[in-house]
Design a protein around this motif. Structure first.
Motif, PDB file in Angstrom:
ATOM      1  N   MET A   1      14.587  22.308  46.113  1.00  0.00           N
ATOM      2  CA  MET A   1      13.563  21.839  45.896  1.00  0.00           C
ATOM      3  C   MET A   1      12.839  22.528  44.311  1.00  0.00           C
ATOM      4  O   MET A   1      12.803  21.691  44.017  1.00  0.00           O
ATOM      5  CB  MET A   1      12.056  21.536  46.839  1.00  0.00           C
ATOM      6  N   LYS A   2      12.223  23.623  43.893  1.00  0.00           N
ATOM      7  CA  LYS A   2      12.221  23.941  43.307  1.00  0.00           C
ATOM      8  C   LYS A   2      13.157  23.793  41.649  1.00  0.00           C
ATOM      9  O   LYS A   2      12.326  23.633  40.624  1.00  0.00           O
ATOM     10  CB  LYS A   2      11.609  25.460  43.302  1.00  0.00           C
ATOM     11  N   GLU A   3      13.849  23.247  42.411  1.00  0.00           N
ATOM     12  CA  GLU A   3      14.923  23.426  41.178  1.00  0.00           C
ATOM     13  C   GLU A   3      15.275  21.859  40.186  1.00  0.00           C
ATOM     14  O   GLU A   3      15.303  21.741  39.075  1.00  0.00           O
ATOM     15  CB  GLU A   3      16.602  23.538  41.739  1.00  0.00           C
ATOM     16  N   GLU A   4      14.799  20.617  41.277  1.00  0.00           N
ATOM     17  CA  GLU A   4      14.449  19.472  40.987  1.00  0.00           C
ATOM     18  C   GLU A   4      13.611  18.903  39.927  1.00  0.00           C
ATOM     19  O   GLU A   4      13.278  18.186  39.212  1.00  0.00           O
ATOM     20  CB  GLU A   4      14.572  19.396  42.244  1.00  0.00           C
ATOM     21  N   ILE A   5      12.497  19.903  39.946  1.00  0.00           N
ATOM     22  CA  ILE A   5      10.841  19.684  39.647  1.00  0.00           C
ATOM     23  C   ILE A   5      11.114  20.958  37.763  1.00  0.00           C
ATOM     24  O   ILE A   5      10.766  21.148  38.333  1.00  0.00           O
ATOM     25  CB  ILE A   5       9.924  19.653  40.094  1.00  0.00           C
ATOM     26  N   THR A   6       9.714  20.082  37.168  1.00  0.00           N
ATOM     27  CA  THR A   6       9.427  21.147  36.042  1.00  0.00           C
ATOM     28  C   THR A   6       8.459  21.461  36.815  1.00  0.00           C
ATOM     29  O   THR A   6       7.763  21.017  36.455  1.00  0.00           O
ATOM     30  CB  THR A   6       9.638  20.315  34.225  1.00  0.00           C
ATOM     31  N   MET A   7       9.058  23.452  36.508  1.00  0.00           N
ATOM     32  CA  MET A   7       7.265  23.936  36.983  1.00  0.00           C
ATOM     33  C   MET A   7       6.338  24.808  35.960  1.00  0.00           C
ATOM     34  O   MET A   7       6.705  24.921  34.253  1.00  0.00           O
ATOM     35  CB  MET A   7       7.716  25.402  37.710  1.00  0.00           C
ATOM     36  N   SER A   8       4.610  23.532  35.588  1.00  0.00           N
ATOM     37  CA  SER A   8       3.819  24.192  34.863  1.00  0.00           C
ATOM     38  C   SER A   8       2.879  24.928  35.397  1.00  0.00           C
ATOM     39  O   SER A   8       2.573  25.632  34.079  1.00  0.00           O
ATOM     40  CB  SER A   8       3.130  23.184  34.660  1.00  0.00           C
ATOM     41  N   LYS A   9       3.170  25.352  36.346  1.00  0.00           N
ATOM     42  CA  LYS A   9       2.207  26.097  36.762  1.00  0.00           C
ATOM     43  C   LYS A   9       3.194  26.641  38.098  1.00  0.00           C
ATOM     44  O   LYS A   9       3.005  26.565  39.493  1.00  0.00           O
ATOM     45  CB  LYS A   9       1.164  24.936  38.233  1.00  0.00           C
ATOM     46  N   LYS A  10       3.028  28.129  37.507  1.00  0.00           N
ATOM     47  CA  LYS A  10       4.368  28.650  38.620  1.00  0.00           C
ATOM     48  C   LYS A  10       3.784  30.183  38.408  1.00  0.00           C
ATOM     49  O   LYS A  10       3.450  31.081  38.034  1.00  0.00           O
ATOM     50  CB  LYS A  10       5.625  29.020  36.973  1.00  0.00           C
ATOM     51  N   LEU A  11       4.073  30.167  39.870  1.00  0.00           N
ATOM     52  CA  LEU A  11       3.813  31.824  40.160  1.00  0.00           C
ATOM     53  C   LEU A  11       4.621  33.078  39.837  1.00  0.00           C
ATOM     54  O   LEU A  11       6.287  32.697  39.879  1.00  0.00           O
ATOM     55  CB  LEU A  11       3.663  31.669  41.828  1.00  0.00           C
ATOM     56  N   ASP A  12       4.021  33.654  39.868  1.00  0.00           N
ATOM     57  CA  ASP A  12       5.235  34.689  38.749  1.00  0.00           C
ATOM     58  C   ASP A  12       5.154  36.362  40.438  1.00  0.00           C
ATOM     59  O   ASP A  12       5.154  35.876  41.486  1.00  0.00           O
ATOM     60  CB  ASP A  12       4.759  35.387  38.166  1.00  0.00           C
ATOM     61  N   ARG A  13       6.549  36.613  39.929  1.00  0.00           N
ATOM     62  CA  ARG A  13       6.731  37.434  41.366  1.00  0.00           C
ATOM     63  C   ARG A  13       5.526  38.227  42.061  1.00  0.00           C
ATOM     64  O   ARG A  13       6.046  38.373  43.046  1.00  0.00           O
ATOM     65  CB  ARG A  13       7.739  39.053  40.507  1.00  0.00           C
ATOM     66  N   LEU A 171      14.376  31.333  49.783  1.00  0.00           N
ATOM     67  CA  LEU A 171      14.673  30.189  49.485  1.00  0.00           C
ATOM     68  C   LEU A 171      13.784  28.777  49.827  1.00  0.00           C
ATOM     69  O   LEU A 171      14.642  27.636  50.379  1.00  0.00           O
ATOM     70  CB  LEU A 171      15.688  30.489  51.463  1.00  0.00           C
ATOM     71  N   GLY A 172      12.909  28.461  50.424  1.00  0.00           N
ATOM     72  CA  GLY A 172      12.090  27.578  50.219  1.00  0.00           C
ATOM     73  C   GLY A 172      12.660  27.082  52.075  1.00  0.00           C
ATOM     74  O   GLY A 172      12.805  27.719  52.857  1.00  0.00           O
ATOM     75  N   MET A 173      13.052  25.652  51.944  1.00  0.00           N
ATOM     76  CA  MET A 173      13.098  24.874  52.918  1.00  0.00           C
ATOM     77  C   MET A 173      14.865  25.361  53.474  1.00  0.00           C
ATOM     78  O   MET A 173      15.010  25.321  55.243  1.00  0.00           O
ATOM     79  CB  MET A 173      13.331  23.382  52.978  1.00  0.00           C
ATOM     80  N   ASP A 174      15.417  25.908  53.065  1.00  0.00           N
ATOM     81  CA  ASP A 174      16.595  26.453  53.235  1.00  0.00           C
ATOM     82  C   ASP A 174      16.772  27.740  54.196  1.00  0.00           C
ATOM     83  O   ASP A 174      18.095  28.057  54.833  1.00  0.00           O
ATOM     84  CB  ASP A 174      17.848  26.622  51.527  1.00  0.00           C
ATOM     85  N   ALA A 175      16.043  28.659  54.325  1.00  0.00           N
ATOM     86  CA  ALA A 175      15.411  29.557  55.279  1.00  0.00           C
ATOM     87  C   ALA A 175      15.460  29.183  56.440  1.00  0.00           C
ATOM     88  O   ALA A 175      15.602  29.846  57.281  1.00  0.00           O
ATOM     89  CB  ALA A 175      13.819  30.393  54.611  1.00  0.00           C
ATOM     90  N   VAL A 176      14.847  28.291  56.939  1.00  0.00           N
ATOM     91  CA  VAL A 176      15.094  28.036  58.414  1.00  0.00           C
ATOM     92  C   VAL A 176      15.965  27.857  58.536  1.00  0.00           C
ATOM     93  O   VAL A 176      16.314  27.757  60.187  1.00  0.00           O
ATOM     94  CB  VAL A 176      14.088  26.484  58.362  1.00  0.00           C
ATOM     95  N   LYS A 177      17.011  26.678  58.163  1.00  0.00           N
ATOM     96  CA  LYS A 177      18.553  26.270  58.294  1.00  0.00           C
ATOM     97  C   LYS A 177      19.175  27.980  58.541  1.00  0.00           C
ATOM     98  O   LYS A 177      19.988  27.980  59.580  1.00  0.00           O
ATOM     99  CB  LYS A 177      18.812  25.807  57.586  1.00  0.00           C
ATOM    100  N   LEU A 178      18.804  28.656  57.855  1.00  0.00           N
ATOM    101  CA  LEU A 178      19.321  29.939  57.730  1.00  0.00           C
ATOM    102  C   LEU A 178      18.986  30.605  59.191  1.00  0.00           C
ATOM    103  O   LEU A 178      19.548  31.409  59.921  1.00  0.00           O
ATOM    104  CB  LEU A 178      19.508  31.153  56.563  1.00  0.00           C
ATOM    105  N   LEU A 179      17.990  31.254  59.317  1.00  0.00           N
ATOM    106  CA  LEU A 179      17.610  31.859  60.435  1.00  0.00           C
ATOM    107  C   LEU A 179      17.280  31.194  61.794  1.00  0.00           C
ATOM    108  O   LEU A 179      16.995  32.014  62.263  1.00  0.00           O
ATOM    109  CB  LEU A 179      15.575  32.303  60.132  1.00  0.00           C
ATOM    110  N   MET A 180      17.609  30.233  61.620  1.00  0.00           N
ATOM    111  CA  MET A 180      17.166  28.893  63.061  1.00  0.00           C
ATOM    112  C   MET A 180      18.785  29.005  63.648  1.00  0.00           C
ATOM    113  O   MET A 180      19.177  28.299  64.850  1.00  0.00           O
ATOM    114  CB  MET A 180      16.167  27.991  63.103  1.00  0.00           C
ATOM    115  N   ASN A 181      19.843  29.244  62.962  1.00  0.00           N
ATOM    116  CA  ASN A 181      20.948  28.783  63.403  1.00  0.00           C
ATOM    117  C   ASN A 181      21.309  29.538  64.523  1.00  0.00           C
ATOM    118  O   ASN A 181      21.322  30.946  65.004  1.00  0.00           O
ATOM    119  CB  ASN A 181      21.925  30.004  62.266  1.00  0.00           C
ATOM    120  N   LYS A 182      21.781  29.090  65.434  1.00  0.00           N
ATOM    121  CA  LYS A 182      21.628  29.806  67.096  1.00  0.00           C
ATOM    122  C   LYS A 182      22.650  30.741  67.332  1.00  0.00           C
ATOM    123  O   LYS A 182      22.259  31.834  67.730  1.00  0.00           O
ATOM    124  CB  LYS A 182      21.899  28.731  68.570  1.00  0.00           C
TER     125      LYS A 182
END
Length: 276
Positions: A1-13, A171-182
């Protein structure tokens, strides 16, 4: 999701790390029946939101308001949720296809499952394992057991919360798929349950005391019942007491108070009869 848009308001680490530490220390602050962890969630989100929406007071107000709503989950594994939420807010602030309904829907959809997973694995399995070991180490009033539990618990949950928060953001939304894997969830739960049963069995055999003092006498011959039991199975009676308590709790719904009173009554009868 974050790769598809150009970040002008970026949170740093550093921004995300500070939010992770805020969640770690404040996830149960100001707990109340109306919002549960809602105030803590909003506090965790406040600094990132100020950086993302600081130039738009109305958007900032709306973002803070939506994160003041009811929120409740298991705070260790559930720390992935504020991490994901920050990633979604960042995408929204930069014009991504993320609206307020999606953000709130994601929070609401995840808090229940992660509460169930976290409570069953950490609070229902892992914590009792550590407590069982700590009880064994506390024999004779030793403080080692309490020290062990504090170090082992904090040494586990603090890195876990931090990792889950940061991984949720990455991971954003991808984290859900990883951690909810039955399949992954079931394997972890099964492994921890097996270890827990082994540890609890060992603790029961070393901490539950039920000595039989009855001695059978026939003329000059005396037979110690406890010595016979020791040759058959050294901790047979403690095991029977432990299994009996489990059956009463599991099958009859006895709570801890009933079990304690039942054990006291059984012990009193056995002492009066001269059996124990």
């Amino acid at each position: 999701m974050k790769e598809e848009i150009t970040m002008s308001k970026k949170l740093d680490r550093k921004d995300v790390k500070n939010a992770a530490w805020t969640w770690m220390f404040f996830h149960h602050c100001a707990q109340n029946f109306e919002r549960m962890q809602g105030l803590a969630f909003c506090h965790t989100m406040s600094k990132p939101l100020e950086k993302l929406y600081g130039d738009n007071p109305e958007e900032l107000k709306a973002a803070l308001t939506r994160h003041m709503q009811f929120f409740n989950t298991e705070p260790q594994l559930g720390s992935v949720i504020p991490g994901i939420t920050i990633a979604l807010e960042e995408a929204r602030a930069n014009g991504g296809e993320v609206d307020a309904e999606l953000i709130m829907g994601t929070k609401n959809a995840l808090m229940g499952p992660f509460a169930g997973i976290g409570d069953s694995i950490l609070m229902g399995t892992y914590s009792p394992i550590l407590l069982s070991i700590a009880i064994g180490l506390s024999t004779g009033g030793s403080p080692i057991g309490a020290i062990f539990f504090v170090i082992a618990w904090l040494g586990t949950v603090i890195p876990l919360k931090y990792f889950m928060f940061m991984k949720g953001y990455d991971l954003g939304m991808d984290a859900v798929k990883l951690l909810m894997n039955k399949e992954i969830k079931d394997k972890i739960t099964t492994a921890l349950t097996m270890v827990g049963l082994i540890v609890i069995g060992g603790v029961a055999s070393t901490t539950v005391a039920a000595p039989i003092k009855f001695v059978f006498t026939a003329g000059e011959m005396t037979v110690s019942i406890q010595e016979i039991l020791n040759k058959i199975m050294p901790t047979l009676v403690p095991m029977l007491v432990t299994v009996g308590c489990w059956l009463l709790a599991d099958r009859k719904g006895w709570n801890s108070n009933k079990l304690i009173l039942g054990i006291l009554g059984l012990a009193a009868v056995m002492v009066l009869l001269g059996i124990m």
